[in-house]
Design a protein around this motif. Sequence first.
Motif, PDB file in Angstrom:
ATOM      1  N   LYS A 164       0.821  -1.421  -0.073  1.00  0.00           N
ATOM      2  CA  LYS A 164       0.013   0.082   0.046  1.00  0.00           C
ATOM      3  C   LYS A 164       0.668   1.239   0.054  1.00  0.00           C
ATOM      4  CE  LYS A 164      -4.055  -2.141   1.831  1.00  0.00           C
ATOM      5  NZ  LYS A 164      -4.831  -2.379   3.072  1.00  0.00           N
ATOM      6  N   ASN A 165       1.852   1.188   0.790  1.00  0.00           N
ATOM      7  CA  ASN A 165       2.642   2.525   0.709  1.00  0.00           C
ATOM      8  C   ASN A 165       4.049   2.536   0.015  1.00  0.00           C
ATOM      9  OD1 ASN A 165       0.761   3.826   2.642  1.00  0.00           O
ATOM     10  ND2 ASN A 165       1.522   2.605   3.861  1.00  0.00           N
ATOM     11  N   GLU A 166       4.340   1.519  -0.647  1.00  0.00           N
ATOM     12  CA  GLU A 166       5.552   1.325  -1.164  1.00  0.00           C
ATOM     13  C   GLU A 166       5.451   1.961  -2.935  1.00  0.00           C
ATOM     14  OE1 GLU A 166       8.242   0.095  -0.379  1.00  0.00           O
ATOM     15  OE2 GLU A 166       7.284  -0.527   1.736  1.00  0.00           O
ATOM     16  N   SER A 167       6.453   2.595  -3.210  1.00  0.00           N
ATOM     17  CA  SER A 167       6.820   2.801  -4.556  1.00  0.00           C
ATOM     18  C   SER A 167       7.105   1.650  -5.596  1.00  0.00           C
ATOM     19  CB  SER A 167       8.179   3.771  -4.594  1.00  0.00           C
ATOM     20  OG  SER A 167       7.793   5.102  -4.063  1.00  0.00           O
ATOM     21  N   ILE A 168       6.310   1.541  -6.428  1.00  0.00           N
ATOM     22  CA  ILE A 168       6.346   0.292  -7.218  1.00  0.00           C
ATOM     23  C   ILE A 168       6.896   0.602  -8.501  1.00  0.00           C
ATOM     24  CG2 ILE A 168       5.028  -1.708  -8.219  1.00  0.00           C
ATOM     25  CD1 ILE A 168       3.135  -1.267  -5.743  1.00  0.00           C
ATOM     26  N   LEU A 169       7.737  -0.315  -9.176  1.00  0.00           N
ATOM     27  CA  LEU A 169       8.429  -0.192 -10.255  1.00  0.00           C
ATOM     28  C   LEU A 169       7.722  -1.488 -11.347  1.00  0.00           C
ATOM     29  CD1 LEU A 169      11.919   0.447  -8.999  1.00  0.00           C
ATOM     30  CD2 LEU A 169      10.625   1.974  -9.943  1.00  0.00           C
TER      31      LEU A 169
ATOM     32  N   GLN B 192      -5.731  -5.720  -8.549  1.00  0.00           N
ATOM     33  CA  GLN B 192      -7.112  -5.773  -8.355  1.00  0.00           C
ATOM     34  C   GLN B 192      -7.596  -6.018  -6.959  1.00  0.00           C
ATOM     35  OE1 GLN B 192      -8.521  -8.476 -11.304  1.00  0.00           O
ATOM     36  NE2 GLN B 192      -7.893  -7.104 -13.079  1.00  0.00           N
ATOM     37  N   ASN B 193      -7.066  -6.885  -6.139  1.00  0.00           N
ATOM     38  CA  ASN B 193      -7.369  -7.057  -4.718  1.00  0.00           C
ATOM     39  C   ASN B 193      -6.930  -6.060  -3.805  1.00  0.00           C
ATOM     40  OD1 ASN B 193      -8.435  -9.352  -5.706  1.00  0.00           O
ATOM     41  ND2 ASN B 193      -6.687 -10.502  -5.218  1.00  0.00           N
ATOM     42  N   MET B 194      -5.983  -4.849  -4.074  1.00  0.00           N
ATOM     43  CA  MET B 194      -5.806  -4.051  -3.272  1.00  0.00           C
ATOM     44  C   MET B 194      -6.687  -2.841  -3.214  1.00  0.00           C
ATOM     45  SD  MET B 194      -1.711  -3.349  -4.413  1.00  0.00           S
ATOM     46  CE  MET B 194      -1.660  -1.955  -3.088  1.00  0.00           C
ATOM     47  N   ALA B 195      -7.132  -2.569  -1.728  1.00  0.00           N
ATOM     48  CA  ALA B 195      -8.043  -1.575  -1.483  1.00  0.00           C
ATOM     49  C   ALA B 195      -7.746  -0.280  -1.944  1.00  0.00           C
ATOM     50  CB  ALA B 195      -8.336  -1.532   0.148  1.00  0.00           C
ATOM     51  N   LEU B 196      -6.473   0.169  -1.918  1.00  0.00           N
ATOM     52  CA  LEU B 196      -5.949   1.407  -2.408  1.00  0.00           C
ATOM     53  C   LEU B 196      -5.264   1.292  -3.669  1.00  0.00           C
ATOM     54  CD1 LEU B 196      -4.185   2.636   1.010  1.00  0.00           C
ATOM     55  CD2 LEU B 196      -6.698   3.394   0.153  1.00  0.00           C
ATOM     56  N   LYS B 197      -5.258   2.478  -4.513  1.00  0.00           N
ATOM     57  CA  LYS B 197      -4.469   2.324  -5.727  1.00  0.00           C
ATOM     58  C   LYS B 197      -3.052   2.338  -5.451  1.00  0.00           C
ATOM     59  CE  LYS B 197      -4.266   4.512 -10.141  1.00  0.00           C
ATOM     60  NZ  LYS B 197      -4.414   5.393 -10.908  1.00  0.00           N
ATOM     61  N   PRO B 198      -2.210   1.378  -5.966  1.00  0.00           N
ATOM     62  CA  PRO B 198      -0.725   1.211  -5.824  1.00  0.00           C
ATOM     63  C   PRO B 198      -0.281   2.422  -6.308  1.00  0.00           C
ATOM     64  CG  PRO B 198      -1.357  -0.379  -7.394  1.00  0.00           C
ATOM     65  CD  PRO B 198      -2.734   0.220  -6.794  1.00  0.00           C
ATOM     66  N   LYS B 199       1.118   2.779  -5.522  1.00  0.00           N
ATOM     67  CA  LYS B 199       1.670   3.996  -6.196  1.00  0.00           C
ATOM     68  C   LYS B 199       2.889   3.364  -7.232  1.00  0.00           C
ATOM     69  CE  LYS B 199       4.650   6.143  -3.493  1.00  0.00           C
ATOM     70  NZ  LYS B 199       5.453   6.939  -2.250  1.00  0.00           N
ATOM     71  N   ILE B 200       2.352   3.507  -8.362  1.00  0.00           N
ATOM     72  CA  ILE B 200       3.386   2.964  -9.490  1.00  0.00           C
ATOM     73  C   ILE B 200       4.080   4.061  -9.895  1.00  0.00           C
ATOM     74  CG2 ILE B 200       3.634   2.023 -11.630  1.00  0.00           C
ATOM     75  CD1 ILE B 200       0.791   0.554 -10.924  1.00  0.00           C
ATOM     76  N   ILE B 201       5.499   4.185  -9.750  1.00  0.00           N
ATOM     77  CA  ILE B 201       6.302   5.308 -10.380  1.00  0.00           C
ATOM     78  C   ILE B 201       7.247   5.198 -11.495  1.00  0.00           C
ATOM     79  CG2 ILE B 201       6.344   6.031  -7.907  1.00  0.00           C
ATOM     80  CD1 ILE B 201       9.303   4.973  -8.000  1.00  0.00           C
ATOM     81  N   TYR B 202       7.122   3.523 -12.063  1.00  0.00           N
ATOM     82  CA  TYR B 202       7.792   3.525 -13.186  1.00  0.00           C
ATOM     83  C   TYR B 202       7.048   2.249 -13.936  1.00  0.00           C
ATOM     84  CZ  TYR B 202      11.238   2.099 -16.417  1.00  0.00           C
ATOM     85  OH  TYR B 202      12.218   1.915 -17.533  1.00  0.00           O
ATOM     86  N   LYS B 203       6.949   2.341 -15.232  1.00  0.00           N
ATOM     87  CA  LYS B 203       6.264   1.451 -16.107  1.00  0.00           C
ATOM     88  C   LYS B 203       7.385   1.208 -17.283  1.00  0.00           C
ATOM     89  CE  LYS B 203       1.490   1.488 -15.400  1.00  0.00           C
ATOM     90  NZ  LYS B 203       0.158   1.589 -15.972  1.00  0.00           N
ATOM     91  N   GLY B 204       8.233   0.483 -17.355  1.00  0.00           N
ATOM     92  CA  GLY B 204       9.130   0.385 -18.544  1.00  0.00           C
ATOM     93  C   GLY B 204       9.147  -1.088 -19.309  1.00  0.00           C
ATOM     94  N   GLN B 205      10.265  -1.040 -20.144  1.00  0.00           N
ATOM     95  CA  GLN B 205      10.204  -2.109 -21.045  1.00  0.00           C
ATOM     96  C   GLN B 205      11.470  -3.225 -20.720  1.00  0.00           C
ATOM     97  OE1 GLN B 205       9.747  -0.718 -25.038  1.00  0.00           O
ATOM     98  NE2 GLN B 205       7.500  -0.933 -24.869  1.00  0.00           N
ATOM     99  N   ARG B 206      12.314  -2.491 -19.851  1.00  0.00           N
ATOM    100  CA  ARG B 206      13.624  -3.100 -19.720  1.00  0.00           C
ATOM    101  C   ARG B 206      13.741  -3.582 -18.386  1.00  0.00           C
ATOM    102  NH1 ARG B 206      18.014   0.461 -22.063  1.00  0.00           N
ATOM    103  NH2 ARG B 206      19.295  -1.038 -21.206  1.00  0.00           N
ATOM    104  N   MET B 207      13.822  -4.730 -18.018  1.00  0.00           N
ATOM    105  CA  MET B 207      14.001  -5.453 -16.469  1.00  0.00           C
ATOM    106  C   MET B 207      15.342  -4.767 -15.744  1.00  0.00           C
ATOM    107  SD  MET B 207      12.437  -6.467 -14.336  1.00  0.00           S
ATOM    108  CE  MET B 207      11.870  -7.645 -12.984  1.00  0.00           C
TER     109      MET B 207
END
Length: 122
Positions: A13-18, A35-50
């Motif tokens: 819930k309170n983590e920055s997610i990559l 989908q199962n999380m009550a709060l919207k996750p804090k996604i800070i990065y969506k990329g194509q390179r692991m």
Amino acid sequence: MAQHDYINYDMLKNESILLMKDTISKSNPASKIFQNMALKPKIIYKGQRMNLILDMIDQGVGISIAMNKSFNLTDFNNIKVLPFIPKVNSQLAFLKRKDNTSNMVELFWKFALEQTELLTNE
């Protein structure tokens, strides 16, 4: 996070997610996590390179959720892998046309069959 033995929904819930691009899509098994999380996750990065995501995690920018066999931690001693509870599984299918018998296709097909056998025996 690294002090824990596992991760669950509440811990995110309170983590920055990559994430890898398209992780949150209907076809991706990891999307159930969000989908199962009550709060919207804090996604800070969506990329194509692991490797970029691993670099950011290594620098303490955030955490990531990825399928276990989708990354290599050889050069990342500061990263700890934790299982997600409940476990999320995925499946991968390989298909080929019977009439495509090129050397490259046959080499890949042989490799895929060998790797599948190794995974089945783990």
